[in-house]
Each structure stands twice: as C-alpha cells, then as structure tokens.
Enzyme design. Structure first.
Site, mmCIF file in Angstrom:
data_model
loop_
_atom_site.group_PDB
_atom_site.id
_atom_site.type_symbol
_atom_site.label_atom_id
_atom_site.label_comp_id
_atom_site.label_asym_id
_atom_site.label_seq_id
_atom_site.Cartn_x
_atom_site.Cartn_y
_atom_site.Cartn_z
ATOM 1 N N SER A 105 0.837 -1.192 0.000
ATOM 2 C CA SER A 105 0.000 0.000 0.000
ATOM 3 C C SER A 105 0.879 1.253 0.000
ATOM 4 O O SER A 105 1.676 1.438 -0.919
ATOM 5 C CB SER A 105 -0.956 -0.056 1.208
ATOM 6 O OG SER A 105 -2.001 0.878 1.075
ATOM 7 N N ASP B 121 -8.822 -5.387 -4.996
ATOM 8 C CA ASP B 121 -8.447 -3.994 -4.790
ATOM 9 C C ASP B 121 -9.446 -3.133 -5.559
ATOM 10 O O ASP B 121 -10.116 -3.598 -6.495
ATOM 11 C CB ASP B 121 -7.028 -3.733 -5.330
ATOM 12 C CG ASP B 121 -5.970 -3.790 -4.244
ATOM 13 O OD1 ASP B 121 -6.221 -3.279 -3.141
ATOM 14 O OD2 ASP B 121 -4.889 -4.353 -4.502
ATOM 15 N N HIS C 113 -7.205 -6.051 -0.547
ATOM 16 C CA HIS C 113 -6.088 -5.167 -0.206
ATOM 17 C C HIS C 113 -5.351 -5.589 1.065
ATOM 18 O O HIS C 113 -4.189 -5.226 1.254
ATOM 19 C CB HIS C 113 -6.630 -3.737 -0.020
ATOM 20 C CG HIS C 113 -5.567 -2.700 0.111
ATOM 21 N ND1 HIS C 113 -4.933 -2.136 -0.978
ATOM 22 C CD2 HIS C 113 -5.022 -2.100 1.206
ATOM 23 C CE1 HIS C 113 -4.047 -1.243 -0.564
ATOM 24 N NE2 HIS C 113 -4.070 -1.197 0.754
#
Length: 242
Positions: A102, A185, A217
């Site tokens: 991320s 995602d 995610h």
C-alpha cells in the site's frame, strides 16, 4: 482506466476508490482494518518467537523511526536482506530486496527512483516487490487521506513514482521489480498498478505484473506467512535468482 480518468469521478466515488477497507471481501470498514492489524500482529509475534531478532533498531531521531531485524535460522556469513515497508498511508548493503504494501509500496518505489549517487552510495538493490501500491499521489489530494497529510499539488507531483521513472541504467535493469495487485483492490488501485508497471517496462526496467485472484487489499499481504501462497513463492524465486 487511464491516468486522468479519476478527475471525472464524483468526490464520493473518489473517496471510495482510495478507501481499501470498503473493498475488502471478508469484512467492511473499520472491522477490516482491525482484522488486518490483528493478523499482522499475530504474524509478527510468531516471527519473534521462532527466529533471532534485533527489535526497535533506530534509523533516525523520531520515535517512529525504528525497524525490526530478523536473522536467518542457520548462521551464515552472507545472506540477502529483505526489507518490508508496511502500509497505512504513511501514518501508521549486501544484496537488498525491498517489499512494500500500500503506502509502503509507494515508499519502496521512491527508493527505486532515487538518484543515490547524490548521496555517495550505490545500494545493491536486486529486487523490489510492490504490493497494492500507490504510484500517483495527485488523486489522494481530493480524498480524506489528505486531511491528515496536507499535501500540496507540488509535493504530490514530486513524490509520485509514476512521474519520476528514469531510463534504467545497467544497475537498475538488473533489479527485478514485481508489481502485485489484488483482484479485489479498488479499480483505482488496480489502474495505478497496471499503469506503473507499464511505465517501468517502457523505461527499460525488468518488471512483471502479478494479478492475484481471490484476495483483497489486506489478505494479499497477510498470506505471506503461508508457505504455499503464490506471492511468497514468487518472492523466494526472485531471491534465488539474485
């Protein structure tokens, strides 16, 4: 979805695109974030119990500038270093392999585009694994994330890996880059991964894009503790080749 398409989104849609917890499969919202923190905390505790480690080693003066070092079980004079940078929207020199998730993937990507000769060093970065990352920060300016960061447009441009890719010199070309993205995602996270990997490829970097099915995610990185997980197998093969 091209790089400029986010400008056509309504404010609420853009907020959703850059809120990973709204796209998680198992839980939603804060519950997904809490479950992720619990999972990675449990994994850290298992790692500390099963390996030699040196914890909370300072690399700067601020309280948060600490890292944990885990050593291989078998003594060795030389071994690759695998550096993991956690996510959290930037809030929460033997052979080196970078891994970031991320916002951590953004930081690892910034390491790749840094001109280290300005600092008098040439780090031996042999591989980078960028997982569900952010490579263009301009859309973030228009979301809740920037309430805390208070980034200006100039800062976002200067710190967007998408905008500072250089032609790969021989040392960079030898660095293998893996851009990984989760099936679940958000479309914006998926777009950024696809466009960044293509931009690297066009600049002569050795890069591959791994689109991981069934994960979101959060569990895209949580599953690194599983020996049979495809991403951990790809990482180990990368290190073996290096």
């Amino acid at each position: 979805m091209s790089r400029g398409r986010w400008r056509d989104m309504a404010a609420e849609e853009l907020q959703q695109q850059y809120s990973p917890s709204r796209w998680a499969r198992r839980l939603r919202g804060d519950a997904a974030v809490r479950a992720h923190i619990e999972a990675v905390t449990a994994g850290t505790q298992r790692a500390r119990a099963g390996t030699r480690s040196s914890l909370h080693v300072p690399y700067g003066e601020a309280d948060g500038e600490r890292l944990d070092i885990y050593f291989p079980a078998e003594p060795s004079e030389t071994f690759p270093a695998f550096v993991y940078i956690h996510g959290g929207y930037w809030q929460c020199l033997r052979g080196i392999y970078l891994c970031g998730h991320s916002a951590g993937a953004h930081l690892a990507a910034m390491v790749l585009c840094t001109d280290w000769t300005e600092f008098g060093v040439v780090p031996d970065i042999r591989g980078a694994v960028l997982v569900s990352g952010l490579y263009d920060l301009e859309p973030i300016l228009h979301t809740y994330v920037n309430d805390a960061l208070n980034m200006s447009w100039e800062v976002a441009q200067r710190n967007s890996p998408m905008l500072c890719i250089t032609q790969a010199v021989p040392a960079a070309a030898a660095c293998e880059v893996l851009v990984a993205v989760a099936q679940h995602d958000s479309p914006e996270f998926r777009r950024q991964s696809q466009e960044y990997s293509q931009a690297l490829r066009s600049a002569g970097w050795s890069v591959s894009l791994l689109d991981l099915a069934t994960v979101d995610h959060f569990d895209i990185i949580e599953k690194l503790s599983e020996d049979t997980y495809i991403l951990i197998q790809v990482i180990l093969n990368m290190i073996a080749r290096g």
